[in-house]
Motif scaffolding. Structure first.
Motif, mmCIF file in Angstrom:
data_model
loop_
_atom_site.group_PDB
_atom_site.id
_atom_site.type_symbol
_atom_site.label_atom_id
_atom_site.label_comp_id
_atom_site.label_asym_id
_atom_site.label_seq_id
_atom_site.Cartn_x
_atom_site.Cartn_y
_atom_site.Cartn_z
ATOM 1 N N TYR A 84 11.889 28.473 49.912
ATOM 2 C CA TYR A 84 12.386 29.474 50.930
ATOM 3 C C TYR A 84 11.609 29.284 51.892
ATOM 4 O O TYR A 84 10.751 28.893 52.324
ATOM 5 C CB TYR A 84 12.356 30.719 50.134
ATOM 6 N N THR B 76 11.247 32.019 55.455
ATOM 7 C CA THR B 76 11.165 33.415 55.602
ATOM 8 C C THR B 76 12.044 33.851 56.975
ATOM 9 O O THR B 76 11.440 32.997 58.103
ATOM 10 C CB THR B 76 9.967 34.072 55.649
ATOM 11 N N GLY C 145 12.379 39.145 57.850
ATOM 12 C CA GLY C 145 11.593 39.297 56.614
ATOM 13 C C GLY C 145 12.272 38.815 55.297
ATOM 14 O O GLY C 145 11.639 38.788 54.393
ATOM 15 N N ILE C 146 13.706 38.430 55.500
ATOM 16 C CA ILE C 146 14.236 38.005 54.102
ATOM 17 C C ILE C 146 13.998 36.572 53.877
ATOM 18 O O ILE C 146 13.821 35.853 54.804
ATOM 19 C CB ILE C 146 15.651 38.512 54.363
ATOM 20 N N GLN C 147 14.208 35.971 52.741
ATOM 21 C CA GLN C 147 14.064 34.774 52.454
ATOM 22 C C GLN C 147 15.231 33.789 52.286
ATOM 23 O O GLN C 147 16.180 34.263 51.520
ATOM 24 C CB GLN C 147 13.214 34.729 51.130
#
Length: 269
Positions: A3, A5, A9-11
């Protein structure tokens, strides 16, 4: 899966699936929508959780239908869609709102993980207006991240100068013969994640031969070598296949590592 980021802040899974011919008669981009979700469900069964669609693809509802049919929780998926760079979607703020609401309704979801401006146009003020509306949806939590597609370094720079939230992604054309390295480097230098659409398209027979020779050493296909190279460059990839075996192969990229010499060779293709 690996992943990256994003800046909210989301992956984001570094491998996703394109969908622009899914749910369409004869797998044609302009084909009639037939609501066939079998290929998306097959991809989900293989482990795909990142899917890329767009208003222009006309199949957002097919993607949304497949997610429901999978039986998995919505939070398991990372869904990207895009608002067209067309006047009916950018003529004023209300048009932008209508575009976002159109995507939410078609996908049958109350949020979208990543929403992009599909194409730039020759009016930076209008692009900034669209962006401000998209930013308001991030503030409400309805769009978890926002970005752009097909923006040149100059266009991306102009938008960043008029934004509160920096674009998280620039989705660009990148494949052998047109790596778009300058665009990739600009994105990485400005902490914008580059994402390759069509990473396995327009590959010449000569390039396939070279890539296959490299792949033979690792027990990998020419396509897997391309995707691994892109990941090594810090590029997220969204290959698309209607074939179960190739869908599976496109995920099998984390058990080998290209040598510096291999990467130098691939960069010249």
């Amino acid at each position: 899966m690996e992943y990256v980021t994003l800046n909210t802040g989301i992956q984001l899974p570094v491998i996703g699936s394109g969908t622009n011919t899914f749910g369409k008669v004869d797998h044609q981009y302009m084909g009639e929508i037939n609501d066939d979700t079998s290929e998306i469900l097959d991809a989900i069964a293989l482990g795909y959780r990142h899917f890329d669609t767009a208003i222009m693809y006309r199949n957002e509802r097919v993607v949304g239908k497949a997610l429901k049919e999978s039986g998995l929780d919505r939070k398991e998926f990372f869904i990207t869609s895009k608002i067209p760079g067309e006047e009916q979607y950018y003529r004023d703020e209300q048009a932008v709102h209508e575009g976002v609401q159109q995507s939410l309704a078609a996908l049958d979801t109350d949020y979208i993980d990543l929403y992009l401006i599909h194409h730039p146009w020759d009016n930076n003020d209008q692009i900034a207006l669209v962006w401000r509306v998209l930013e308001s949806y991030v503030e409400k939590g309805i769009l978890k991240a926002i970005g752009v597609s097909n923006f040149s370094p100059e266009q991306l720079d102009a938008l960043m100068k008029h934004s509160t939230i920096k674009p998280a992604i620039n989705q660009i054309e990148s494949h052998p013969g047109k790596w778009n390295q300058e665009w990739i480097d600009f994105c990485l230098n400005h902490h914008v994640v580059p994402e390759a659409w069509g990473p396995l398209t327009r590959v010449s027979d000569e390039a396939k031969h070279t890539l296959s020779m490299i792949g033979d050493y690792y027990g990998k296909t020419w396509a897997q070598v391309i995707l691994r190279y892109q990941l090594d460059q810090g590029v997220v990839v969204i290959p698309k296949s209607h074939h179960h075996g190739r869908q599976k192969q496109n995920l099998e990229l984390f058990d080998f590592e290209l040598t510096p010499k291999d990467r130098e060779t691939i960069a010249t293709l």
